[in-house]
Design a protein around this motif. Structure first.
Motif, PDB file in Angstrom:
ATOM      1  N   ALA A 282       0.896  -1.183   0.008  1.00  0.00           N
ATOM      2  CA  ALA A 282       0.013  -0.062   0.054  1.00  0.00           C
ATOM      3  C   ALA A 282       0.798   1.156  -0.151  1.00  0.00           C
ATOM      4  O   ALA A 282       1.916   1.133   0.597  1.00  0.00           O
ATOM      5  N   SER A 284       0.050   5.719  -0.246  1.00  0.00           N
ATOM      6  CA  SER A 284      -0.906   6.769   0.088  1.00  0.00           C
ATOM      7  C   SER A 284      -2.259   6.777  -0.820  1.00  0.00           C
ATOM      8  O   SER A 284      -3.160   7.358  -0.309  1.00  0.00           O
ATOM      9  N   ARG A 285      -2.203   6.528  -2.161  1.00  0.00           N
ATOM     10  CA  ARG A 285      -3.255   6.282  -2.783  1.00  0.00           C
ATOM     11  C   ARG A 285      -3.953   5.246  -3.034  1.00  0.00           C
ATOM     12  O   ARG A 285      -5.177   4.918  -3.700  1.00  0.00           O
ATOM     13  N   THR A 287      -4.104   0.515  -2.367  1.00  0.00           N
ATOM     14  CA  THR A 287      -3.514  -0.787  -2.174  1.00  0.00           C
ATOM     15  C   THR A 287      -3.343  -1.824  -3.345  1.00  0.00           C
ATOM     16  O   THR A 287      -4.678  -1.965  -4.060  1.00  0.00           O
ATOM     17  N   ALA A 310      -6.766   3.471  -1.220  1.00  0.00           N
ATOM     18  CA  ALA A 310      -5.925   3.487   0.126  1.00  0.00           C
ATOM     19  C   ALA A 310      -6.830   3.160   1.332  1.00  0.00           C
ATOM     20  O   ALA A 310      -7.954   4.116   1.482  1.00  0.00           O
ATOM     21  N   GLY A 311      -6.257   2.277   2.076  1.00  0.00           N
ATOM     22  CA  GLY A 311      -6.652   1.840   3.350  1.00  0.00           C
ATOM     23  C   GLY A 311      -7.854   0.745   3.200  1.00  0.00           C
ATOM     24  O   GLY A 311      -8.411   0.427   3.956  1.00  0.00           O
ATOM     25  N   ARG A 312      -8.123   0.259   1.923  1.00  0.00           N
ATOM     26  CA  ARG A 312      -9.211  -0.573   1.754  1.00  0.00           C
ATOM     27  C   ARG A 312      -8.816  -1.618   0.946  1.00  0.00           C
ATOM     28  O   ARG A 312      -7.989  -1.758   0.099  1.00  0.00           O
TER      29      ARG A 312
END
Length: 459
Positions: A282, A284-285, A287, A310-312
């Motif tokens: 991952a 910042s933009r 995954t 990002a984050g998912r």
């Protein structure tokens, strides 16, 4: 639907949705933007390709001729029936209005279904209901459609050429002024260059420039590493500028490394695909999920890529150690192992099959051979047979149990808990290990005990 060839209205399309979330998602896909290759036949078949989260279009087909209601098929991983892509395709089709009467083909023109749609329809309807050749609609492509696409591709190629030429000049300036200046200039110099590559619509060049930016602060020996990375950048730029002179496979690899989008063009290969490994990276933009597959019949190793915000976590999730019967299609490019997942014929199931393995020297030779087809290749997937993890000073290596050779582990592998799972699994005895081998060493991803036993994920 009670009669073939009769459209639903846009208000009727959402009715079959399994839940409100699917209905809303399907509504968002009811516009032409994410769709390509759409069409409908006079036999009650609607089909199309919808952009997927990993850049691979999902194949969606709907049989609207059934009196009991539409039937659906989509290559996406969703378990909902119908999925959002089928709902969006229906809404797009219904939104065309009475195209037959008006003579306007719009986003869903009349035509003959592609092979993958015809095959599913034939299986569903049986011999008596096989799709008959549709009459030619006589509709032409939208005025300027293909020509406009070619002009757009030519303009992008011109911008990339300008960017590659500028990059060549900057690399020449760097070497003329000396590598020491790169450390003094700091990250800003490279970030400016990367931004210029983004403006030139060459995201692959931009990504490699940003990787080069981190080399001067990477510790002892950085000048040699910087020179190597600059040489690879130079080679990629020259490859683009002389792409017309390259063999087709290498030219496709250059386009891929530059960052041009590509679609899978290889013939579908059906096999029982063993899931060798799965892991996410991952930034910042985005995954990115990498899933390595091994064809138990073809003995071919293939890579699936899936993306999420990002984050998912990405949607595609196949369990390590299980095998799935499916079709995959290869992307273009020499030495490229990436494939797109097509139709799945059965859910993942346990299998006793393990991938065939190599010695450590054979694995190193395979990486060297792969570099001839793709000089920018960071690593290749290999399975090592009968290796033992042993300490090597402050690091670790995988020693060949049958020869006086070994492969060092990468720094990333040494920092993972999976290393200790591998050491515990081995206990000083040979094991089979799958992983990625590159110029920095070997990264183990999955291991199997010497005797019969399940796969042990290491990442």
């Amino acid at each position: 639907m009670t009669q073939q060839g009769v459209r639903r209205t846009a208000d009727q399309v959402p009715a079959p949705a399994p839940d409100d979330a699917s209905r809303r998602a399907g509504g968002g896909l009811g516009a032409a933007g994410p769709w390509s290759g759409t069409g409908s036949s006079g036999e009650g078949v609607v089909w199309g390709l919808c952009e997927g989260s990993d850049g691979t279009p999902y194949r969606t087909v709907v049989d609207v001729a059934d009196a009991s209601g539409p039937a659906y098929k989509c290559s996406c991983p969703s378990r909902k029936v119908p999925c959002k892509h089928a709902l969006g395709l229906l809404r797009l089709w219904a939104g065309e209005g009475s195209g037959e009467e008006s003579g306007k083909e719009g986003a869903v023109p009349r035509g003959r279904p592609p092979e993958w749609a015809r095959r599913w329809i034939a299986q569903r309807r049986g011999p008596a209901g096989r799709e008959r050749p549709a009459k030619a609609s006589g509709a032409a492509c939208p005025p300027g459609g293909p020509q406009a696409a070619r002009r757009g591709a030519d303009r992008r190629a011109e911008r990339i050429t300008a960017g590659a030429t500028e990059l060549e000049q900057r690399l020449s300036d760097l070497l003329r002024e000396g590598l020491a200046g790169a450390r003094q200039a700091g990250y800003g110099l490279w970030e400016e260059t990367a931004a210029r590559m983004v403006d030139a619509q060459a995201p692959g060049l931009a990504a490699r420039v940003r990787e080069v930016a981190a080399v001067p602060s990477s510790g002892s020996g950085w000048p040699a590493r910087l020179l190597e990375e600059c040489a690879l950048l130079h080679l990629l730029g020259r490859g683009w500028l002389h792409r017309e002179e390259l063999p087709d496979g290498l030219a496709a690899t250059v386009r891929s490394r530059i960052g041009l989008p590509a679609s899978p063009d290889g013939p579908p290969v059906r096999d029982h695909w063993l899931v060798l490994a799965r892991y996410d990276t991952a930034d910042s933009r985005l995954t990115t999920r990498r899933i390595w597959l091994y064809g138990t019949g073809t003995e071919r190793t293939a890579l699936l890529l899936s993306y999420g915000a990002a984050g998912r976590a990405p949607d595609l999730a196949l369990p390590v150690g299980l095998a799935v019967e499916a079709e995959v299609s290869a992307y273009p490019g020499s030495g490229q192992g990436r494939v797109a997942l097509g139709e799945r014929f059965a859910p993942p199931a346990h299998t006793a099959v393990r991938p065939s393995g190599l010695s450590t020297s054979q694995a190193a030779a395979r990486y060297g051979k792969a570099l001839r087809d793709d000089p920018w290749l960071d690593s290749v997937p290999v399975t090592l047979d009968r290796v033992v993890p042993v300490p090597d000073g402050d690091s670790w290596q995988l020693a060949d149990a049958d020869a006086d050779t070994a492969l060092p582990l990468t720094a990333a592998a040494r920092g993972r808990p999976g290393l200790w799972r591998l050491v515990a699994l081995s206990g000083g005895t040979p094991v089979k290990v799958f992983g990625e081998l590159g110029h920095r060493g070997f990264t183990p991803l999955t291991a199997w005990p010497a005797d019969e036993g399940a796969a042990v994920p290491l990442c």
